[in-house]
Enzyme design. Structure first.
Site, PDB file in Angstrom:
ATOM      1  N   ASP A 151      36.956  35.418  36.895  1.00 43.75           N
ATOM      2  CA  ASP A 151      38.259  34.874  36.645  1.00 43.75           C
ATOM      3  C   ASP A 151      38.421  34.133  35.238  1.00 43.75           C
ATOM      4  O   ASP A 151      39.522  33.576  34.865  1.00 43.75           O
ATOM      5  CB  ASP A 151      39.021  33.934  37.676  1.00 43.75           C
ATOM      6  CG  ASP A 151      40.440  34.011  37.682  1.00 43.75           C
ATOM      7  OD1 ASP A 151      41.245  34.942  37.337  1.00 43.75           O
ATOM      8  OD2 ASP A 151      40.880  32.644  38.060  1.00 43.75           O
ATOM      9  N   GLN A 201      42.158  43.166  37.076  1.00 46.68           N
ATOM     10  CA  GLN A 201      42.936  41.866  37.657  1.00 46.68           C
ATOM     11  C   GLN A 201      44.175  42.230  36.579  1.00 46.68           C
ATOM     12  O   GLN A 201      44.276  42.614  35.646  1.00 46.68           O
ATOM     13  CB  GLN A 201      42.390  40.759  37.183  1.00 46.68           C
ATOM     14  CG  GLN A 201      43.403  39.491  37.400  1.00 46.68           C
ATOM     15  CD  GLN A 201      42.746  38.326  37.000  1.00 46.68           C
ATOM     16  OE1 GLN A 201      43.209  37.873  35.509  1.00 46.68           O
ATOM     17  NE2 GLN A 201      41.867  37.532  37.760  1.00 46.68           N
ATOM     18  N   SER A 260      46.813  34.470  37.366  1.00 54.52           N
ATOM     19  CA  SER A 260      46.622  35.517  38.213  1.00 54.52           C
ATOM     20  C   SER A 260      47.526  36.143  39.209  1.00 54.52           C
ATOM     21  O   SER A 260      47.906  35.296  40.060  1.00 54.52           O
ATOM     22  CB  SER A 260      45.082  35.267  38.702  1.00 54.52           C
ATOM     23  OG  SER A 260      44.242  34.852  37.685  1.00 54.52           O
TER      24      SER A 260
END
Length: 302
Positions: A220, A294, A244
């Site tokens: 991340d 993502q 996110s």
């Protein structure tokens, strides 16, 4: 609660100045969830967290919760997650595991992270017993080795007062191959790509699930930078609101997260206040070990 987990919230805050193994040990503590009932676990956040819980933390903790209900010989090969609400770092997170299926070859788990009585995150993970099959993989791009590159602290010199938490020491040693987005923002270079070398900043125990969860945590980091770099903006230097939305990871081959791996990130599209980013992880010898996708919410304010 285990001793490591009990101390993690305050200790990571006081250890961030030293960096290296002390900070990594606190991350290990954060991933050492407390079992409070069958299929129910509890985790904490570091005391110096920003307004929201870091997405990589909740994803890593959720994967730990799932993995602790699966036989050790079955290895996680994929996860798919949604970030539903911003996490509150001031209170613990409860992880509820649903044992969806235990098949002959595959095991499926669903995890919901809960705070204040509401779901903040959900994860589905699939585990597989090892078996042979066809083999191929893309080659790693040609890049300089990590030891020849400046550290994150060196890259952030002159920007630290404006980068805030992004310039603080982390449990992940991170070294940019290309110029960081806060540099390209001023140079005018525009490329929807970001490449960094990463590794846990210290030594990890020989527990494969822990190594996978540390890589999940690291996945991340910097990923959405590939979206922002294309448009010459960056988190703390511009009025960017981001979070996110969803996150998917596929694990292809065994690895150690305390050895160097290249994170090759690119952004194929951005629209509707959302940016899509993809990433590939390679070991230092060029082995493709994982792939990530993502989508993030990105609002650039005037």
């Amino acid at each position: 609660m285990t001793e490591l987990a009990r101390d993690a919230a305050s200790a990571l805050d006081t250890a961030h100045e030293a960096g290296g193994q002390p900070v990594l040990d606190r991350l290990i503590g954060l991933l050492d969830l407390e079992k409070i009932e069958e299929n129910i676990f509890r985790g904490v956040s570091p005391a110096h967290s920003p307004v929201r819980v870091f997405g990589g933390q909740v994803a890593g903790q959720a994967l730990v919760a799932a993995g602790r209900t699966v036989p050790e010989e079955r290895k996680v090969h994929s996860l798919h997650a949604y970030f539903i609400r911003g996490g509150d770092p001031s209170v613990p997170i409860v992880y509820e595991v649903d044992r969806i299926r235990d098949g002959r070859s595959f095991t499926t788990r669903r995890v919901v992270a809960i705070q204040h009585g509401k779901a903040i995150f959900s994860l589905s993970a699939s585990f597989q017993r090892e078996e042979p099959g066809v083999e191929h993989a893309e080659a790693m791009p040609e890049v300089p080795g990590p030891e020849s590159l400046p550290t994150l602290a060196e890259r952030a010199a002159g920007y630290a007062d404006r980068l805030g938490i992004h310039a603080q020491p982390r449990p992940i040693d991170l070294r940019y191959v290309n110029d960081p987005p806060w540099v390209t923002r001023e140079s005018g270079e525009r490329e929807a790509r970001n490449r960094v070398w990463m590794r846990a900043d210290g030594r990890l125990p020989d527990q494969q699930l822990l190594h996978v969860c540390v890589l999940t945590y690291a996945s991340d980091m910097t990923l959405l930078d590939s979206v922002l770099a294309r448009h010459g903006v960056y988190w703390d230097l511009d009025r960017v609101l981001g979070a996110s939305l969803d996150h998917a990871l596929w694990f292809h081959r065994p690895f150690r997260a305390d050895e160097w791996f290249l994170y090759d990130c690119a952004s194929p599209s951005a629209s509707g206040a959302r940016g899509l980013a993809t990433g590939r992880f390679f070991t230092a010898d060029g082995t493709l070990i994982a792939t990530v996708v993502q989508e993030g919410l990105l609002r650039v304010l005037d």
